[in-house]
Motif scaffolding. Structure first.
Motif, mmCIF file in Angstrom:
data_model
loop_
_atom_site.group_PDB
_atom_site.id
_atom_site.type_symbol
_atom_site.label_atom_id
_atom_site.label_comp_id
_atom_site.label_asym_id
_atom_site.label_seq_id
_atom_site.Cartn_x
_atom_site.Cartn_y
_atom_site.Cartn_z
ATOM 1 N N PRO A 1 57.632 43.379 -28.028
ATOM 2 C CA PRO A 1 56.916 44.247 -28.959
ATOM 3 C C PRO A 1 57.484 45.661 -28.928
ATOM 4 O O PRO A 1 58.088 46.077 -27.928
ATOM 5 C CB PRO A 1 55.474 44.220 -28.438
ATOM 6 C CG PRO A 1 55.593 43.840 -27.002
ATOM 7 C CD PRO A 1 56.803 42.970 -26.878
ATOM 8 N N VAL B 1 56.203 48.780 -22.683
ATOM 9 C CA VAL B 1 55.847 47.427 -22.250
ATOM 10 C C VAL B 1 55.566 47.431 -20.753
ATOM 11 O O VAL B 1 56.345 47.967 -19.962
ATOM 12 C CB VAL B 1 56.975 46.424 -22.562
ATOM 13 C CG1 VAL B 1 56.741 45.091 -21.832
ATOM 14 C CG2 VAL B 1 57.059 46.169 -24.066
ATOM 15 N N SER C 1 52.058 47.472 -24.522
ATOM 16 C CA SER C 1 51.923 46.021 -24.626
ATOM 17 C C SER C 1 52.050 45.411 -23.240
ATOM 18 O O SER C 1 52.947 45.778 -22.469
ATOM 19 C CB SER C 1 53.009 45.460 -25.550
ATOM 20 O OG SER C 1 52.870 45.962 -26.858
#
Length: 388
Positions: A17, A21, A50
């Motif tokens: 994504p 992260v 994410s």
């Protein structure tokens, strides 16, 4: 992506994504609802990331992203990290994978340890414990949150500096804000007046006859009682209103009618943006779906916003949350429409509902410090990595 060595399988990984992260490696006993709540908290405070999850979690709720765990080898570790490119690694409990973490260290990625447990740290999985004593598997964690003093002592023996260890207890889900604030609550309260209310979010169509029976029974003791039902699928609002009308209940749809006439018995609350407002307004919430097919929403949502929790036997996938509330005597279980009607009637007494709600809030608050501390560590690590 690099090919796997002979005997290893090449992992099919979801796309990375955009943005920061966190690679989180979970154990079977990790409270994934708490991790999901942590991710939501960070997003609400504009420091979102994410979370890509490997390991052995029982379930991976949204907004977390489940990813297959790579083989613990140098080639697999390189291929995995080339694809995921995590800004920080969060490892839950023990069972460290040496080749994976060695490759993490070689790339200068910060790693954190949470829910460190002495029993799990003592397990010799794939020889990692012996390697931990020889190398920096434990020593190179930036910070570690231990569940108790035994775990902290174990971490010290494995080489982690005392200044990097905090005894916090386990990560458990805390309160998360939901759509529908105080201004919405006040507006709806003005529309319904002083009528007593109970709320049933994420209700499936199959459960409507049971809720209708319970409401009719409770209304014999409180004639002005109002039930607000939020459909599991907002598109079912019209069908739900028609079904409730056919069951003999005077019903209005929130998305069609702003006002709630005095004779109304049920409001179909088919505006998802008002979820939090109904939790705040209703002194008691029945968790929709728990009398029939399970699923639905987490009971922590209602508890966090001061509404007493009622539920049926179908508690999955939120079983851990319901057990925690049960241990704190902070929720009431019912078995059918008859017992639900009795429970609603009893909780119309303000002191009864307040007692349950207070116990639930106390249970949730006990996990807030751990969540806050871990969020602080993640934000610091992400900031240091230049992720923001």
């Amino acid at each position: 992506m690099a090919m796997a060595r002979r005997g290893e399988r090449t992992l099919a990984l979801p796309p990375r994504p955009p943005g920061p992260v966190v690679w989180l490696h979970a154990a079977p006993q990790t409270d994934m609802d708490a991790v999901a709540a942590l991710a939501q908290r960070m997003a609400q405070e504009d420091v979102g990331a994410s979370f890509m999850v490997t390991g052995d979690p029982i379930r991976v709720p949204e907004p977390l992203i489940e990813v297959n765990t790579p083989h613990d080898s140098t080639s697999a570790a390189r291929a995995f990290l080339d694809h995921v490119r995590p800004d920080v690694v969060l490892w839950m409990q023990g069972g460290l994978l040496g080749q994976l973490l060695a490759e993490v260290d070689s790339r200068g990625i910060a790693r954190l340890l949470a829910d460190a447990d002495a029993r799990d740290l003592a397990l010799n999985r794939s020889g990692w414990l012996a390697r931990a004593r020889r190398g920096g598997l434990v020593r190179d964690f930036r910070q570690a949150l231990a569940v108790d003093e035994d775990a902290a002592a174990r971490l010290r023996r494995l080489g982690l500096e005392d200044g990097r260890i905090s005894v916090t207890g386990p990560l458990t889900e805390g309160a998360v804000a939901f759509p529908g604030g105080e201004s919405q609550r006040a507006r709806i309260a003005q529309e319904v007046g002083t009528r007593p209310i109970w709320f049933a979010p994420a209700t499936p169509m199959v459960e409507l006859p049971l809720l209708a029976e319970a409401h009719q029974a409770a209304s014999r003791r409180s004639h002005r009682l109002l039930l607000a039902i939020m459909p599991r699928d907002p598109a079912e609002g019209e069908e739900m209103a028609e079904t409730l009308h056919d069951l003999g209940l005077r019903t209005v749809r929130r998305s069609v009618e702003e006002e709630v006439p005095e004779g109304t018995e049920v409001v179909v609350a088919d505006r998802e943006s008002e979820l939090g407002a109904w939790y705040r307004l209703a002194p008691m919430t029945f968790m929709g779906g728990t009398l029939t097919e399970g699923g639905g929403r987490s009971p922590y949502e209602a508890a966090a916003l001061g509404s007493a929790v009622l539920h049926g036997p179908g508690t999955m996938p939120w079983g851990l949350a319901y057990r925690r509330l049960a241990e704190a005597r902070a929720a009431e279980r019912v078995s059918d429409s008859a017992t639900l009607g009795v429970a609603v009637t009893e909780l119309l007494a303000p002191d009864r509902a307040a007692l349950l709600a207070h116990a639930a809030w106390s249970s949730l608050s006990s996990g807030a410090d751990v969540t806050n501390r871990l969020m602080e560590l993640l934000i610091d690590a992400l900031d240091a990595a230049g992720a923001y």
